[in-house]
Design an enzyme around this catalytic site. Structure first.
Site, short mmCIF file in Angstrom:
data_model
loop_
_atom_site.label_atom_id
_atom_site.label_comp_id
_atom_site.label_asym_id
_atom_site.label_seq_id
_atom_site.Cartn_x
_atom_site.Cartn_y
_atom_site.Cartn_z
N GLN A 148 0.82 -1.21 0.00
CA GLN A 148 0.00 0.00 0.00
C GLN A 148 0.85 1.26 0.00
O GLN A 148 2.08 1.21 0.12
CB GLN A 148 -0.93 -0.02 1.22
CG GLN A 148 -0.19 -0.18 2.54
CD GLN A 148 -1.15 -0.41 3.70
OE1 GLN A 148 -1.18 0.39 4.65
NE2 GLN A 148 -1.93 -1.49 3.66
N HIS A 156 0.34 5.81 0.95
CA HIS A 156 -0.51 6.90 1.44
C HIS A 156 -0.14 8.20 0.74
O HIS A 156 1.04 8.45 0.46
CB HIS A 156 -0.32 7.09 2.95
CG HIS A 156 -0.46 5.83 3.75
ND1 HIS A 156 -1.60 5.07 3.76
CD2 HIS A 156 0.42 5.19 4.56
CE1 HIS A 156 -1.43 4.03 4.55
NE2 HIS A 156 -0.21 4.07 5.03
N GLU A 197 3.71 8.24 8.77
CA GLU A 197 3.71 7.34 9.92
C GLU A 197 5.12 6.84 10.21
O GLU A 197 6.06 7.05 9.43
CB GLU A 197 2.79 6.15 9.67
CG GLU A 197 3.20 5.28 8.50
CD GLU A 197 2.13 4.25 8.13
OE1 GLU A 197 0.97 4.38 8.57
OE2 GLU A 197 2.45 3.32 7.37
N ARG A 218 -4.47 0.57 -1.60
CA ARG A 218 -3.90 -0.77 -1.76
C ARG A 218 -3.48 -0.97 -3.21
O ARG A 218 -4.26 -0.78 -4.14
CB ARG A 218 -4.92 -1.84 -1.38
CG ARG A 218 -5.33 -1.85 0.06
CD ARG A 218 -6.15 -3.11 0.38
NE ARG A 218 -6.83 -2.95 1.67
CZ ARG A 218 -8.09 -2.55 1.80
NH1 ARG A 218 -8.81 -2.27 0.73
NH2 ARG A 218 -8.62 -2.43 3.00
#
Length: 264
Positions: A59, A61, A78, A156
């Site tokens: 995946q 982001h 993250e 994804r």
């Protein structure tokens, strides 16, 4: 001080048996424990525990700018702190070589993307920074703490045949199809208080014992004990919990404590 209420989230790659202190949550395949904060207030950061028995999807982001252009409030940056991992456990982060966007899409469609990713050894105490655009997949048999922007936007690219939606066009558009810089990976010394990461959207520190020197003098903090127990405004929190402190003045750390502390 606000003690954040944990929320268990079931995932197809989660576990039916979790380690302490979450070992009472049996009978469901739990992959994540979220600490979202009060219902009437959206915190800037979200703390999660992740427990994997299978690989997560490949995946990516988007950044804030890319998310806002799509009418979404924010992107997602993250980092992962590895709590435990079985020998041989791996994290897929970045690609072994740069690819064009068209080649990335082909690899995602065929499943070849899994072999084109770089798979990094996961060991307790390691920290990985995952900026927006980074292609990534957490492997099986890993327990980690994730600190992230409070955004659940995930594209994804590949999901090992699981019956879940893919987001090829969106994911390829925002992906950085290149290798992962080694500078974004580090091993944390468990004996020393220090700033671990200064990212665009948050800072992460480790405090050990009563040495809180890495923490800012003012501003709210999210505190996650790793070992031992500490007190915030007279209330005790231990490993497996997360609390918000108005400032470091509220924290009473003891000699045997070790905790992660994040702020935006």
């Amino acid at each position: 001080m606000t003690r954040l209420t944990p929320i268990a989230v079931e995932k197809p790659w989660g576990r039916t048996s979790l380690p302490p202190p979450f070992d009472t949550m049996r009978g469901r395949r739990i992959g994540e424990i979220w600490f979202p904060g009060p219902e009437d207030e959206r915190l800037a950061l979200l703390i999660k525990y992740l427990f994997t028995s299978e690989k997560l999807s490949v995946q990516v982001h988007p950044s804030d700018a890319e998310a806002v252009a799509l009418g979404l409030p924010a992107g997602k940056e993250e980092c992962w702190y590895i709590l435990d991992a079985k020998p041989g456990a791996r994290l897929g982060i970045g690609l072994r070589m740069p690819l064009s966007k068209a080649r990335l899409r082909e690899a995602a469609l065929s499943g070849e993307i899994e072999t084109l990713m770089e798979w990094h050894v996961a060991e307790p105490g390691m920290l990985f920074h995952i900026p927006p655009g980074t292609i990534h997949a957490i492997g099986a048999d890993i327990s980690l703490i994730e600190i992230q922007q409070n955004s659940d936007i995930t594209y994804r690219l590949y999901d090992y045949g699981r019956p879940r939606e893919l987001h090829l066009s969106e994911g390829v558009d925002v992906a950085d199809p290149s290798p992962y810089p080694r500078s974004r990976q580090t091993s944390v010394d468990p004996s020393t208080s220090a700033i671990l990461l200064e990212a665009e959207h948050f800072t992460l520190a480790q405090i050990v014992g009563d040495d809180m020197s890495p923490l800012p003098g003012h501003g709210e903090l999210l505190v996650v004990p790793i070992e031992g127990r500490l007190r915030i405004c007279g209330q005790t929190i231990t490993a497996g919990e997360c609390a918000r402190a108005a400032s470091k003045a509220e924290i009473d750390a003891q000699d045997r404590i070790r905790a992660l502390v994040a702020w935006s």
